[in-house]
Motif scaffolding. Structure first.
Motif, mmCIF file in Angstrom:
data_model
loop_
_atom_site.group_PDB
_atom_site.id
_atom_site.type_symbol
_atom_site.label_atom_id
_atom_site.label_comp_id
_atom_site.label_asym_id
_atom_site.label_seq_id
_atom_site.Cartn_x
_atom_site.Cartn_y
_atom_site.Cartn_z
ATOM 1 N N LYS A 138 1.400 -3.203 8.628
ATOM 2 C CA LYS A 138 2.820 -3.023 8.319
ATOM 3 C C LYS A 138 3.241 -1.564 8.335
ATOM 4 C CE LYS A 138 2.948 -7.260 5.759
ATOM 5 N NZ LYS A 138 3.429 -8.011 4.650
ATOM 6 N N ASP A 139 2.375 -0.696 8.846
ATOM 7 C CA ASP A 139 2.700 0.725 8.887
ATOM 8 C C ASP A 139 2.001 1.366 10.082
ATOM 9 O OD1 ASP A 139 3.754 3.166 8.160
ATOM 10 O OD2 ASP A 139 2.118 3.626 6.787
ATOM 11 N N SER A 142 2.358 -6.416 14.558
ATOM 12 C CA SER A 142 2.361 -5.161 13.790
ATOM 13 C C SER A 142 3.632 -4.371 14.064
ATOM 14 C CB SER A 142 1.134 -4.312 14.133
ATOM 15 O OG SER A 142 -0.043 -4.950 13.692
ATOM 16 N N GLU A 187 6.374 -6.264 12.105
ATOM 17 C CA GLU A 187 6.234 -6.064 10.652
ATOM 18 C C GLU A 187 6.615 -4.639 10.258
ATOM 19 O OE1 GLU A 187 5.017 -8.203 8.188
ATOM 20 O OE2 GLU A 187 4.621 -9.921 9.490
ATOM 21 N N THR A 188 6.192 -3.652 11.039
ATOM 22 C CA THR A 188 6.525 -2.257 10.737
ATOM 23 C C THR A 188 8.019 -2.019 10.871
ATOM 24 O OG1 THR A 188 4.343 -1.503 11.466
ATOM 25 C CG2 THR A 188 6.082 0.153 11.366
ATOM 26 N N ASN A 215 9.794 -3.370 7.878
ATOM 27 C CA ASN A 215 9.596 -2.513 6.689
ATOM 28 C C ASN A 215 10.428 -1.242 6.762
ATOM 29 O OD1 ASN A 215 7.858 -4.242 5.396
ATOM 30 N ND2 ASN A 215 6.020 -3.283 6.223
ATOM 31 N N HIS A 225 13.484 -10.644 9.550
ATOM 32 C CA HIS A 225 12.239 -11.265 9.118
ATOM 33 C C HIS A 225 12.287 -12.766 9.369
ATOM 34 C CE1 HIS A 225 8.609 -11.929 6.828
ATOM 35 N NE2 HIS A 225 9.241 -12.917 6.200
#
Length: 76
Positions: A13-14, A48, A51-52, A55, A64
């Motif tokens: 997530k980063d 990824s 998700e990143t 965030n 989402h």
């Protein structure tokens, strides 16, 4: 015994999404863009990136739900 190294294939997530972020921002800020494709082989980081981006951009809270509905529908 063989020394095996394993890597998880669940989304991070980063991660560095700098090469994708500008394109995603452009897509989501233009009403005429109605489809966005993020393609690649298994395990290359598509989830990824999603998700990143989610965030880093909580103002787009609808993403989402949309991303996960599409992924679920595609793989069902």
């Amino acid at each position: 015994m063989v020394d095996l190294k394993f890597e998880k294939l669940t989304p991070d997530k980063d991660v560095d999404i700098s090469s994708y972020e500008e394109a995603l921002n452009f897509s989501f800020s233009n009403e005429d863009v109605t489809n966005v494709a993020l393609t690649g082989s298994y395990g290359v980081g598509k989830s990824s990136i999603i998700e990143t981006y989610e965030n880093k951009h909580p103002e787009n809270n609808y993403l989402h739900i949309l991303f996960h509905i599409l992924l679920t529908s595609f793989f069902a």
